[in-house]
Every structure is written in structure tokens, then in C-alpha cells.
Scaffold this motif. Sequence first.
Motif, PDB file in Angstrom:
ATOM      1  N   GLN A  49      17.158  15.592  93.026  1.00 13.17           N
ATOM      2  CA  GLN A  49      16.937  16.153  94.165  1.00 13.17           C
ATOM      3  C   GLN A  49      17.291  15.051  95.492  1.00 13.17           C
ATOM      4  O   GLN A  49      17.152  13.741  95.298  1.00 13.17           O
ATOM      5  CB  GLN A  49      15.445  16.102  94.627  1.00 13.17           C
ATOM      6  N   THR A 103      17.396  12.840  98.789  1.00 16.69           N
ATOM      7  CA  THR A 103      16.454  12.261  99.724  1.00 16.69           C
ATOM      8  C   THR A 103      17.085  11.449 100.797  1.00 16.69           C
ATOM      9  O   THR A 103      18.307  11.438 100.888  1.00 16.69           O
ATOM     10  CB  THR A 103      15.669  11.160  98.868  1.00 16.69           C
ATOM     11  N   LEU A 155      12.577  10.585 101.998  1.00 16.15           N
ATOM     12  CA  LEU A 155      11.735  11.945 101.682  1.00 16.15           C
ATOM     13  C   LEU A 155      12.662  12.882 100.997  1.00 16.15           C
ATOM     14  O   LEU A 155      13.715  12.861 101.255  1.00 16.15           O
ATOM     15  CB  LEU A 155      11.369  12.271 103.031  1.00 16.15           C
ATOM     16  N   PRO A 156      12.085  13.755 100.180  1.00 15.14           N
ATOM     17  CA  PRO A 156      13.086  14.911  99.856  1.00 15.14           C
ATOM     18  C   PRO A 156      13.307  15.902 100.504  1.00 15.14           C
ATOM     19  O   PRO A 156      12.665  16.069 101.728  1.00 15.14           O
ATOM     20  CB  PRO A 156      12.043  15.423  98.673  1.00 15.14           C
ATOM     21  N   ALA A 180      14.702  19.542 101.645  1.00 13.01           N
ATOM     22  CA  ALA A 180      14.331  20.859 101.256  1.00 13.01           C
ATOM     23  C   ALA A 180      14.825  21.792 102.198  1.00 13.01           C
ATOM     24  O   ALA A 180      15.013  21.442 103.306  1.00 13.01           O
ATOM     25  CB  ALA A 180      12.728  21.068 101.079  1.00 13.01           C
ATOM     26  N   SER A 208       2.591  17.632 102.300  1.00 14.68           N
ATOM     27  CA  SER A 208       3.758  16.655 101.741  1.00 14.68           C
ATOM     28  C   SER A 208       4.863  16.518 102.907  1.00 14.68           C
ATOM     29  O   SER A 208       5.162  17.485 103.540  1.00 14.68           O
ATOM     30  CB  SER A 208       4.076  17.243 100.469  1.00 14.68           C
ATOM     31  N   ILE A 239       8.711  16.140 104.042  1.00 16.05           N
ATOM     32  CA  ILE A 239      10.009  16.426 103.489  1.00 16.05           C
ATOM     33  C   ILE A 239      10.881  16.424 104.904  1.00 16.05           C
ATOM     34  O   ILE A 239      10.498  16.098 105.978  1.00 16.05           O
ATOM     35  CB  ILE A 239      10.081  17.744 103.164  1.00 16.05           C
ATOM     36  N   TRP A 280      13.392  19.030 106.367  1.00 20.83           N
ATOM     37  CA  TRP A 280      13.683  20.662 106.282  1.00 20.83           C
ATOM     38  C   TRP A 280      14.919  20.681 106.765  1.00 20.83           C
ATOM     39  O   TRP A 280      15.331  20.317 107.916  1.00 20.83           O
ATOM     40  CB  TRP A 280      12.481  21.165 106.995  1.00 20.83           C
ATOM     41  N   GLN A 304       4.712  20.245 104.878  1.00 19.63           N
ATOM     42  CA  GLN A 304       5.001  21.245 104.135  1.00 19.63           C
ATOM     43  C   GLN A 304       3.597  21.435 103.361  1.00 19.63           C
ATOM     44  O   GLN A 304       3.052  20.245 102.830  1.00 19.63           O
ATOM     45  CB  GLN A 304       6.071  21.262 102.926  1.00 19.63           C
TER      46      GLN A 304
END
Length: 259
Positions: A156, A158, A162-163, A165, A211, A213, A215, A233
Motif C-alpha cells: 500500500q 503511503t 499515512l496510507p 486511499a 483512522s 488516511i 484520501w 475515515q
Amino acid sequence: MGPLQLLVCMRRFNSILVISVLLAISIPCAVLFIWQKSFFTSKVSILSSQKTKITSQQKNKAPPENSKNKLLKQLRAQFGPDVKIEIGESNRLVSIRASKEFRFQRREVIANEADAIRRAEEILGLLRDEIGIRPESPLSEPVVRLTENTALVYFQQTLKGLPVAPFGQVTVQLDLHGGLNRLDSDYLSGLRVENEISGVNNFSPPSEPMSSIVWVAREYATRDNPSGKYAYQYVSSGVQVVIDAQTGVILFQKNRTKN
């Protein structure tokens, strides 16, 4: 000599004079005309020969390779002649497919998750530039799923820890000998963030766990310079909600209990 004879002689002299003058003029003109004709004929012949030579060179010259053909050539050298690729809008590698008839022959065996991760990272090391992976937006620790015949390794993207998405995933599917079956990527190269994290002081936080993220809305993911927002999220009663981390404005929501 009588007057009549004198008149005749004068007429003859004038005629001879006129003829001489005409010859004096016409002969150089004729020579000049012949020379010009010969010169221009030779020039046209030379130009025609040069044009034919250039045309022949252009025909024999190989056309420049576009980015997809060049990448395909490189991947075939690494992963075999049957590999198929897809290039995205930003000229980045989106997917690799190996045909069912082809399996990249390797002697190693993928016996556990560590083997799968090591081999997947080895493949990604070869393709970092093609995918567009940047050091300021690294891939997270991978997640592995082993099946009877394959190993799936999920990475994933980052940013600032932070991931990202809902994009930014790179998936590597291996056979159990470490051969590459397929690779899929929607990594966003050059991703930047447009807002700031202000905490939850500007809005009322939900009671559900949140969480953090980055976005990225779909319309901002297809650009050459994609952009996203810091966001929170959470899921409430089966509904996924994404809110702006600076303003609290809802960026996305979807009922995950419905198909």
C-alpha cells in the motif's frame, strides 16, 4: 557603276549586315540556352538522386520506439516473451500479465510468507521507475496471502506515514516457484496533499474509531500531478465515511452492507 547597280549592291550589303548581326546575337543565345538546359537537367538529376537516397534511408531507418514498446521489450527480457503490459494515462506501468502457457522458470520455492515478500520486493526493485514509486511516498509493509498455487503480496502506498486511499495499491501475484503471474498497480506518482491536519477541533468527531488516511478522489487521481487530502475515515452502521481532516466536510460515504 550606274545608279541601279549601286542600289542593288547597297541592298545586298544591308542584307548581309542584318544576317551577320542576327547570327552574332543568336549564336551566343543558342549556346547559353543549351548550357542552361544542360545545367538545370543536371541539377534536377542530382536533386532526384538525393531525394531517392533520403527516401531510401528513411525506409531503412527503424521507427522510434514509443514508451510502451520500449518497456515491453525490457520486460520481455526480464520476464519472458509472452508478457503483456498495460500503460496508464501518466505513462506509468499499470499491469503485467503472463500468459497461461508461460511460467518464468525458477528453481526456488515459495514456502512461506517471507519467501513471497522477498521475491515480490525483488520484482518491484526492477520496476520501481516504471511504476513511478518515489522515496517520499514509499510502500507500506506488505500483506501476504498464500493459496494452493499462488502467493499474493499486497503493498500500500503511503504519504507522510499515512496510507493512501482508495488508490495506491500494488499487488504482486507469484507462482510457487517465484515466477511472476501478474502485477497490478494504481500507485499515484507525484502525489501531493492540498490541506492540513487541524485535529478534531473544527468539528464534532464520531463515536466510532477513526483512522487517518490520505484520501484521493477519483477525479484527482487521473491527473499527471495527482492530489489528495488528509482525512479521517470511520465506519458507522456499515457506512464508510471519509471526512476532511481540516474542515470536517464529508468527502466520501458509502454503505458497505449493500452490493
